[in-house]
Design a protein around this motif. Structure first.
Motif, short mmCIF file in Angstrom:
data_model
loop_
_atom_site.label_atom_id
_atom_site.label_comp_id
_atom_site.label_asym_id
_atom_site.label_seq_id
_atom_site.Cartn_x
_atom_site.Cartn_y
_atom_site.Cartn_z
N ALA B 23 95.30 -63.48 30.34
CA ALA B 23 94.73 -62.12 30.08
C ALA B 23 95.91 -61.16 30.90
N ALA B 24 95.68 -59.87 30.36
CA ALA B 24 96.72 -58.87 31.04
C ALA B 24 96.03 -57.65 30.95
N TYR B 25 96.34 -56.75 32.40
CA TYR B 25 95.69 -55.70 32.35
C TYR B 25 96.27 -54.59 31.56
N LEU B 26 95.75 -53.79 30.99
CA LEU B 26 96.47 -52.67 30.46
C LEU B 26 96.28 -51.37 31.10
N ALA B 27 97.42 -50.59 31.47
CA ALA B 27 97.06 -49.19 32.29
C ALA B 27 97.73 -48.35 31.03
N GLY B 28 98.73 -47.72 31.15
CA GLY B 28 99.50 -46.78 30.34
C GLY B 28 100.05 -47.44 29.17
N SER B 67 95.90 -43.26 44.18
CA SER B 67 95.27 -44.18 43.24
C SER B 67 95.81 -44.89 42.15
N ALA B 68 95.68 -46.07 41.87
CA ALA B 68 96.64 -46.90 40.69
C ALA B 68 96.85 -46.34 39.50
N LEU B 69 95.66 -45.62 39.17
CA LEU B 69 95.73 -45.00 37.70
C LEU B 69 96.24 -43.56 37.53
N GLN B 99 106.66 -37.33 28.18
CA GLN B 99 105.67 -37.93 27.57
C GLN B 99 105.25 -39.34 28.16
N LEU B 100 106.23 -40.13 28.36
CA LEU B 100 106.28 -41.40 29.25
C LEU B 100 105.54 -40.95 30.67
N ARG B 101 105.76 -40.14 31.14
CA ARG B 101 105.01 -39.57 32.37
C ARG B 101 103.83 -39.42 32.52
N ASN B 102 103.41 -38.88 31.35
CA ASN B 102 101.98 -38.68 30.95
C ASN B 102 101.03 -39.78 30.88
N MET B 103 101.85 -40.96 30.65
CA MET B 103 100.93 -42.13 30.26
C MET B 103 101.35 -43.16 31.03
N ALA B 104 102.18 -43.31 32.00
CA ALA B 104 102.53 -44.32 32.77
C ALA B 104 101.93 -44.06 33.99
N THR B 105 101.27 -45.30 34.54
CA THR B 105 100.54 -45.12 35.99
C THR B 105 101.38 -45.48 36.96
N ILE B 106 100.96 -45.21 38.18
CA ILE B 106 101.71 -45.60 39.49
C ILE B 106 101.66 -47.07 39.46
N GLY B 107 100.45 -47.59 39.36
CA GLY B 107 100.20 -49.21 39.65
C GLY B 107 100.93 -49.91 38.37
N GLY B 108 100.93 -49.22 37.15
CA GLY B 108 101.82 -50.05 36.18
C GLY B 108 103.49 -50.12 36.31
N ASN B 109 103.74 -48.91 36.85
CA ASN B 109 105.38 -48.56 36.84
C ASN B 109 105.79 -49.85 37.99
N SER B 160 112.28 -49.70 38.11
CA SER B 160 111.40 -48.76 38.55
C SER B 160 112.19 -48.01 39.19
N ASP B 161 111.95 -46.49 39.44
CA ASP B 161 112.52 -45.48 40.12
C ASP B 161 111.44 -45.35 41.41
N PRO B 162 110.02 -44.99 41.01
CA PRO B 162 109.46 -44.68 42.29
C PRO B 162 109.28 -45.74 43.21
N GLU B 207 94.90 -60.34 40.34
CA GLU B 207 94.52 -59.39 41.32
C GLU B 207 94.82 -58.08 40.68
N LEU B 208 94.27 -56.89 41.21
CA LEU B 208 94.45 -55.44 40.69
C LEU B 208 95.27 -54.83 41.83
N ILE B 209 96.22 -53.82 41.58
CA ILE B 209 96.66 -52.84 42.53
C ILE B 209 95.77 -51.80 42.33
N VAL B 226 118.78 -39.95 44.58
CA VAL B 226 119.85 -39.70 43.75
C VAL B 226 120.12 -40.74 42.89
N LYS B 227 119.83 -40.60 41.49
CA LYS B 227 120.03 -41.55 40.39
C LYS B 227 121.28 -41.16 39.48
N VAL B 228 121.95 -42.38 39.45
CA VAL B 228 123.08 -42.28 38.57
C VAL B 228 122.87 -43.10 37.27
#
Ligand SMILES: Cc1cc2nc3c(=O)[nH]c(=O)nc-3n(C[C@H](O)[C@H](O)[C@H](O)COP(=O)(O)OP(=O)(O)OC[C@H]3O[C@@H](n4cnc5c(N)ncnc54)[C@H](O)[C@@H]3O)c2cc1C
Lengths: 174, 324
Positions: B23-28, B67-69, B99-109, B160-162, B207-209, B226-228
């Protein structure tokens, strides 16, 4: 569906009933569980304004609003979009009157072939509303998730800035 | 995409019960759905966690709790994040597109999979996707790959950047599993590939974050990301640096330097940190420390440039923070 035994790969029929709220209307359809929101809109409901460019979340042509936020419909499962308000490019005009952002894209030649345009416009509506369009640099950053292969970026930039300024003027005068 | 069962639990307990082998958890969904389309991820069951009560940002004496979501875009705009953690806000804003930042969760990231082209291509050899099949990137197109922490089995980077910012901030992850709740420092969460590149973290099956905590940290407010990258926006990092400096009377009391785009996980540049600690925060000292930021790096055929780029990116970040 809710038992806790180890799942085996499902076999047979994967059709599920879906109820989506699209452009203010309730739409019911039967679709495969794997259907993305983009495919449900295009193939299930005939709303072909949202475009399938890369289908991998990279180009932005499939941008729609879910509960007022711009998202990529190609990476959204339709089953998970139930109970939310979905708005597509077909839902932004009022009858025959184009929305200010649509009109600005026409006025400023914000496109060539037009394929990315619905996504550009859906994206721009949110960018303007969020106040992320105050300078050319801000618009470029706020619109970076929408790729235009024709390279109509200069026109898109002018369209978004002009629509943003018009919105600001209208809000300023009440 | 292969067929799957779908479940949308409303509590953490239900989610844990519904998760099972395969099974897989689905967030964003921005990583998972993509990989399912590519036939790289093949879950038999998708457990959609979006209805779990894992929303909100709070602060208390233990720090800032995310919170993870929570979606990346919302976090970037949140005053409690912006206030006192510039490095995290900047890393969030440098991630993906609006758009992706509106979907992507910190846990999934934190759990997104690598963008290595061979991992994403089921026709290629990849030990991470298909253990034992080999690594096409070692001899292939590896310009974007790792120069630190990689091994013979895998040279992929964590995208991941975050996570890089959270590494510099010594963040803690709250994990919920069948055996209860535990807290793991982000800096011990990711594993190096070794012989098992398919196992990327210490997360146990199912296990869940549930939460990310940024503890109070002297210097967090004097921090920068700083991101190059190959283009100015909407691109993964070639090299990135998250740096936080704790200054006292012009002297560096503590400094944290984490690197992105160069290793299988966010990479702390300990040698560079040590080189600067206890010294005056001058430009010369900053650049001397930055020169040690890539210590231990081993280039592949196509990415030797990253070693110098690491040093310059860290040097740039330190001088941006006032090392003059
Ligand atoms: C075109 C593109 C560009 C991108 N650019 C960047 C970039 O520049 N920087 C960057 O950082 N990222 C970038 N990303 C990646 C994006 O940020 C991640 O895909 C996203 O953050 C993943 O979060 P999600 O909620 O969508 O995760 P999902 O896709 O839902 O899940 C990802 C993984 O995490 C697991 N999971 C999710 N939530 C939990 C939880 N709470 N507990 C346990 N397991 C969980 C899932 O099972 C899955 O394995 C980009 C993505 C795309 C498509």
């Amino acid at each position: 569906m809710t038992d806790s035994t180890a799942p085996r790969p499902p076999t047979g029929d994967h059709q599920v009933p879906l109820e989506l709220q699209v452009n203010g209307r309730t739409a019911r359809l039967s679709a495969d569980i794997r259907t993305t929101l983009l495919d449900a809109l295009r193939d299930g409901l005939g709303l072909t304004g949202s475009k399938k460019g890369c289908d991998r979340g990279q180009c932005g042509a499939c941008t729609v609003h879910v509960d007022g936020r711009r998202v990529l419909s190609c990476l959204t499962l339709a089953v998970g979009a139930q109970g939310k308000q979905v708005t597509t490019i077909e839902g932004v005009a009022e009858g025959d009157r184009l929305s200010p952002v649509q009109q600005a894209f026409l006025d400023h030649d914000g496109f060539q072939c037009g394929f990315c345009t619905p996504g550009q416009i859906m994206s721009a509506i949110c960018a303007i509303r969020d106040g992320d369009t105050g300078s050319d640099a801000a618009v470029r950053e706020a619109m970076s998730g929408n790729i235009c292969r024709c390279g109509a970026y200069e026109g898109i930039l002018r369209a978004v800035r002009s629509a943003a300024e018009r919105t600001a003027r209208q809000e300023g005068t009440g | 995409m292969r067929p799957f069962d779908y479940a949308a639990p409303r509590t953490v307990e239900e989610a844990l019960a519904q998760h099972a082998d395969g099974a897989a958890y689905l967030a964003g969904g921005t990583s998972l759905v993509d990989l399912m389309k590519l036939d790289v991820a093949r879950p038999h069951r998708v457990v959609d966690v979006n209805s779990l009560p894992l929303h909100g940002v709070t602060t208390d004496e233990r720090g800032l709790h995310l919170s993870a979501l929570e979606r990346l875009g919302d976090l970037a705009r949140h005053p409690a994040v912006a206030d006192g953690h510039p490095v995290l806000r900047q890393a969030l804003l440098a991630s993906a597109s609006p758009q992706l930042r509106n979907m992507a969760t910190i846990g999934g990231n934190l759990l997104q999979r690598t963008r290595c082209g061979y991992f994403r291509d089921t026709a290629a050899a990849c030990n991470k996707r298909e253990p034992g099949s080999g690594c096409a990137a070692r001899t292939g197109d590896n310009r974007g790959h790792a120069v630190l922490g990689a091994g013979p089995s895998c040279v992929a980077t964590h995208p991941s950047d975050p996570a890089v910012a959270l590494s510099a901030l010594d963040a803690l992850l709250e994990l919920h599993g069948a055996d209860g709740v535990r807290e793991v420092p982000l800096n011990s969460f990711y594993r190096l590939p070794g012989e098992t590149p398919q196992t990327e973290t210490v997360l146990r099956p199912g296990e869940l974050i549930t939460r990310v905590t940024v503890p109070p940290l002297p210097g967090a407010d004097r921090s920068v990301y700083v991101k190059v990258r190959d283009r100015r926006s909407y691109e993964f990092a070639l090299v990135s640096a998250a740096v936080a400096v704790d200054l006292h009377d012009g002297e560096v009391r503590g400094v944290r330097i984490a690197l992105g785009g160069v290793a299988p996980r966010p990479w702390r540049a300990h040698a560079a940190e040590q080189a600067l600690t206890g010294r005056e925060f001058t430009r010369a000292n900053a650049l001397e420390a930055a020169a040690a930021a890539a210590d231990g790096a081993e280039p592949l055929s196509g990415n030797a440039f990253k070693i110098e780029l690491v040093r310059r990116t860290v040097g740039h970040a330190l001088t941006r923070l006032g090392g003059r």
